[in-house]
Design a protein around this motif. Structure first.
Motif, PDB file in Angstrom:
ATOM      1  N   HIS A 242      -4.090  -0.479  -1.158  1.00  0.00           N
ATOM      2  CA  HIS A 242      -2.767  -1.027  -0.848  1.00  0.00           C
ATOM      3  C   HIS A 242      -2.926  -2.109   0.217  1.00  0.00           C
ATOM      4  O   HIS A 242      -4.016  -2.356   0.712  1.00  0.00           O
ATOM      5  CB  HIS A 242      -1.853   0.075  -0.308  1.00  0.00           C
ATOM      6  CG  HIS A 242      -1.422   1.076  -1.341  1.00  0.00           C
ATOM      7  ND1 HIS A 242      -0.123   1.205  -1.748  1.00  0.00           N
ATOM      8  CD2 HIS A 242      -2.126   1.985  -2.062  1.00  0.00           C
ATOM      9  CE1 HIS A 242      -0.037   2.153  -2.677  1.00  0.00           C
ATOM     10  NE2 HIS A 242      -1.246   2.646  -2.882  1.00  0.00           N
ATOM     11  N   THR A 243      -1.825  -2.731   0.575  1.00  0.00           N
ATOM     12  CA  THR A 243      -1.747  -3.563   1.769  1.00  0.00           C
ATOM     13  C   THR A 243      -0.432  -3.194   2.456  1.00  0.00           C
ATOM     14  O   THR A 243       0.455  -2.671   1.783  1.00  0.00           O
ATOM     15  CB  THR A 243      -1.733  -5.074   1.468  1.00  0.00           C
ATOM     16  OG1 THR A 243      -0.463  -5.445   0.960  1.00  0.00           O
ATOM     17  CG2 THR A 243      -2.830  -5.464   0.484  1.00  0.00           C
TER      18      THR A 243
ATOM     19  N   GLU B 254       0.837  -6.286  -3.532  1.00  0.00           N
ATOM     20  CA  GLU B 254      -0.356  -5.928  -2.765  1.00  0.00           C
ATOM     21  C   GLU B 254      -1.632  -6.344  -3.512  1.00  0.00           C
ATOM     22  O   GLU B 254      -2.508  -5.544  -3.821  1.00  0.00           O
ATOM     23  CB  GLU B 254      -0.288  -4.438  -2.414  1.00  0.00           C
ATOM     24  CG  GLU B 254       0.956  -4.173  -1.546  1.00  0.00           C
ATOM     25  CD  GLU B 254       1.262  -2.710  -1.285  1.00  0.00           C
ATOM     26  OE1 GLU B 254       0.456  -1.853  -1.656  1.00  0.00           O
ATOM     27  OE2 GLU B 254       2.332  -2.445  -0.707  1.00  0.00           O
TER      28      GLU B 254
ATOM     29  N   HIS C 180       1.530  -1.227  -6.111  1.00  0.00           N
ATOM     30  CA  HIS C 180       2.640  -1.986  -5.533  1.00  0.00           C
ATOM     31  C   HIS C 180       2.434  -3.468  -5.846  1.00  0.00           C
ATOM     32  O   HIS C 180       1.349  -4.016  -5.628  1.00  0.00           O
ATOM     33  CB  HIS C 180       2.712  -1.746  -4.016  1.00  0.00           C
ATOM     34  CG  HIS C 180       3.208  -0.370  -3.678  1.00  0.00           C
ATOM     35  ND1 HIS C 180       2.773   0.346  -2.599  1.00  0.00           N
ATOM     36  CD2 HIS C 180       4.119   0.417  -4.315  1.00  0.00           C
ATOM     37  CE1 HIS C 180       3.399   1.525  -2.571  1.00  0.00           C
ATOM     38  NE2 HIS C 180       4.224   1.585  -3.608  1.00  0.00           N
TER      39      HIS C 180
ATOM     40  N   ARG D 162       8.914  -3.995  -5.533  1.00  0.00           N
ATOM     41  CA  ARG D 162       8.116  -2.906  -4.985  1.00  0.00           C
ATOM     42  C   ARG D 162       7.040  -2.488  -5.996  1.00  0.00           C
ATOM     43  O   ARG D 162       5.891  -2.339  -5.663  1.00  0.00           O
ATOM     44  CB  ARG D 162       9.026  -1.718  -4.655  1.00  0.00           C
ATOM     45  CG  ARG D 162       8.287  -0.508  -4.089  1.00  0.00           C
ATOM     46  CD  ARG D 162       7.578  -0.844  -2.782  1.00  0.00           C
ATOM     47  NE  ARG D 162       7.063   0.352  -2.120  1.00  0.00           N
ATOM     48  CZ  ARG D 162       6.179   0.322  -1.125  1.00  0.00           C
ATOM     49  NH1 ARG D 162       5.709  -0.834  -0.678  1.00  0.00           N
ATOM     50  NH2 ARG D 162       5.768   1.430  -0.564  1.00  0.00           N
TER      51      ARG D 162
HETATM   52 ZN    ZN Z   1       1.411  -0.048  -1.098  1.00  0.00          ZN
END
Ligand code: ZN
Length: 563
Positions: free
Chosen positions: A264-265, A72, A69, A128
């Motif tokens: 991820h974040t 992130e 993503h 995204r």
């Molecule tokens: Zn993510």
């Protein structure tokens, strides 16, 4: 350039940091491209192991992938931190040394370099995932997110409007709170918009222009994949995009992977499968081991360890499918996690939040606590007080509010290293839990003039079984341990085959917290097996024996046939 963990890395800096680490210890670290992104950037893979103790593919391994993503970035920095920790810790830290002597780490710090690069550009664009336009390629009218005042940030715009749904809080005039059903005649009331410009503005309405770069690469994996209409971002087919395809091909080409980490974040959470099914559908032993391994993550990082299905749903009535972690567990049969790095909530003293559900419902006290944290500890960088701006289309507006990219999605620079460092230790711990074959002992017995009985015992000195998960067993994903004796020209078998299948071996994970009467009181040796051959040859001949297993590695020994 020194490699530091006090800022986010763009593609050029990330690339040179990886090259620098490989150049520093070429015996421990190598860099290769596993494919190219939509815009043609190499997707880098760092392979980290002590090559003096064997090649990477002869050892059990973990896989770490980050930044699928775009925004992130903290996940990418954490992946780089792991590589740095391993390369610089070998020879000084006994745990790191043992990990690299016996295991392999495959690390892809940036799966989606195109989208990640846009997030750090000036002006920035926050997507995204991929930068490819899909399913439509036209520009839609409406508000387009962007840095309209050119200060390098994308904040919010508030516009005074008698029919606006927001009103300033009387507890802090910067904060906008939802206007009550019976709140009329007061004000001022506001509309809230993301900072940006309006494409084809009609001077009355402000629709939100749909982002045509709507692919979500973490909905692309072939695990209960659903079409875009049902699962937004899924793309035209599973693994249709070069980024996800490159990852899947690289993972499948490395069958020694036993544990799998997706960075991820944000939310300060360690998420485990399933995404789409309750825990009842997971084999009991897998669930138990997930929770033991995850509990260590909680101990080291403070992040709670939860199931996506039970605790991390954007919509309580819907599930997410096509995610990488569920693909890794369900289709590869390895333990897999999604780490959601960072959340400002615990830093502001809010500890009992329920992850993403917090956004839907929380007391104003929480917002005020977050404002205080931003004011007192970040010099106001988290929440920017509203300032006037003459918008090219809307006229006078105010810009300000939460700095999403540098307060919510990623930690401020000064908090980055402390946030990511404990996760490197957790992933090293995970690598050390993987199964590993070792030769226990070889015994040779003379059965007469030229006949010998050769027995070689192999054992799994890892914590997990050689099959890693029960899921892998159930789906017949993992082949057996193979034992092979090399006879050369000087020996032959009296009977049988030089290649023997030994099945799977248990690991130490069968031990629980106490010896009980229900089974664990009798250990036995399910972690050990014997390969036996009857060989015909002269006295004094030496023969090589190899044990190999796709996950638990390759080990060799030499047996001497001597009376
Ligand atoms: Zn993510």
């Amino acid at each position: 350039m020194p490699i530091t963990f006090d800022h986010l890395y763009d593609y050029a800096e990330l690339t040179s940091a990886l090259r620098e680490l490989a150049a520093l210890r070429p015996d421990l670290c190598s860099i290769e491209s596993i494919g190219r992104s939509h815009e043609g950037r190499d997707i880098w893979l760092a392979t980290v192991t002590n090559t003096a103790t064997g090649p990477h593919d002869h050892k059990p391994a973990i896989w770490v992938g980050a930044n699928i993503h775009s925004v992130e970035h903290t996940g990418a920095l954490a992946a780089l931190h792991l590589v740095h920790r391993l390369v610089t810790g070998h020879g000084t830290n006994p745990t790191v040394s043992h990990a690299l002597d016996t295991r392999t780490f495959y690390v892809v710090p940036r799966i989606n370099p195109d989208g990640a690069e846009l997030a750090l550009a000036n002006p920035p664009t926050y997507l995204r995932s991929s930068t490819r336009r899909w399913p439509r390629t036209d520009d839609a009218p409406g508000l387009v997110e962007g840095d309209v005042d050119g200060d390098g940030r994308i904040l919010s715009m508030r516009i005074e409007d008698s029919n606006g749904p927001w009103v300033t809080s009387d507890r802090d005039r910067r904060l906008l709170v939802a206007r009550a059903p019976d709140d009329f005649g007061g004000g001022p009331y506001y509309r809230l918009l993301i900072e940006g410009e309006i494409r084809e503005y009609d001077e009355l309405t402000i629709p939100i222009a749909p982002e045509r770069r709507s692919l979500d690469l973490n909905r692309q994996f072939p695990a209960q994949w659903r079409v875009h209409g049902e699962q937004v971002g899924a793309g035209p087919a599973p693994l249709s995009e070069p980024e996800t395809r490159s990852v899947a091909d690289a993972v499948i080409a490395r069958p020694n992977i036993c544990l799998y980490y997706c960075h991820h974040t944000f939310s300060a959470a360690i998420l485990r499968p399933f995404d789409d099914r309750p825990d009842d559908e997971m084999p009991t032993v897998d669930l138990k081991r997930f929770n033991i391994l995850g509990a260590k993550g909680t101990e080291l990082t403070g992040y709670r360890h939860v199931s996506v299905f039970h605790d991390f749903r954007y919509d309580p009535k819907d599930v997410i499918t096509g995610g990488e972690d569920t693909w890794a567990y369900d289709h590869l049969g390895v333990y897999a996690w999604t780490t959601e790095f960072w959340s400002p909530l615990p830093k502001a003293g809010i500890t009992d939040f329920h992850f993403i559900n917090w956004f839907g419902e929380h007391p104003v006290d929480d917002d005020l606590a977050l404002l205080r944290f931003s004011d007192d500890q970040l010099g106001g960088a988290g929440f920017v007080d509203w300032y006037p701006f003459d918008h090219p289309q809307l006229g006078p507006v105010e810009i300000g509010g939460w700095n999403w990219f540098r307060f919510w999605t990623n930690p401020p620079d000064e908090l980055l290293e402390a946030e990511i460092a404990p996760h490197s230790e957790w992933e090293i711990f995970g690598a050390l839990s993987s199964p590993r074959l070792v030769v226990r002992e070889a015994r040779v017995e003379s059965l007469g003039e030229q006949t010998w009985r050769v027995r070689v015992a192999v054992e799994n000195d890892g914590w997990l079984p050689t099959n890693v998960t029960q899921r892998a067993n159930d789906r017949k994903i993992v082949g057996p341990i193979l034992a092979e004796i090399s006879l050369g020209v000087s020996a032959q078998l009296a009977h049988g085959s030089s290649l023997i299948e030994l099945g799977q071996l248990a690991g130490r994970s069968r031990a629980t917290t106490m010896v009980d009467d229900f089974g664990s009181a009798t250990d036995g040796t399910p972690d050990r097996a014997i390969a036996e051959w009857f060989v015909e040859c002269d006295d004094g001949v030496e023969l090589d024996v190899e044990f190999r297993h796709q996950r638990a590695g390759v080990v060799r020994t030499t047996v001497q046939l001597r009376r």
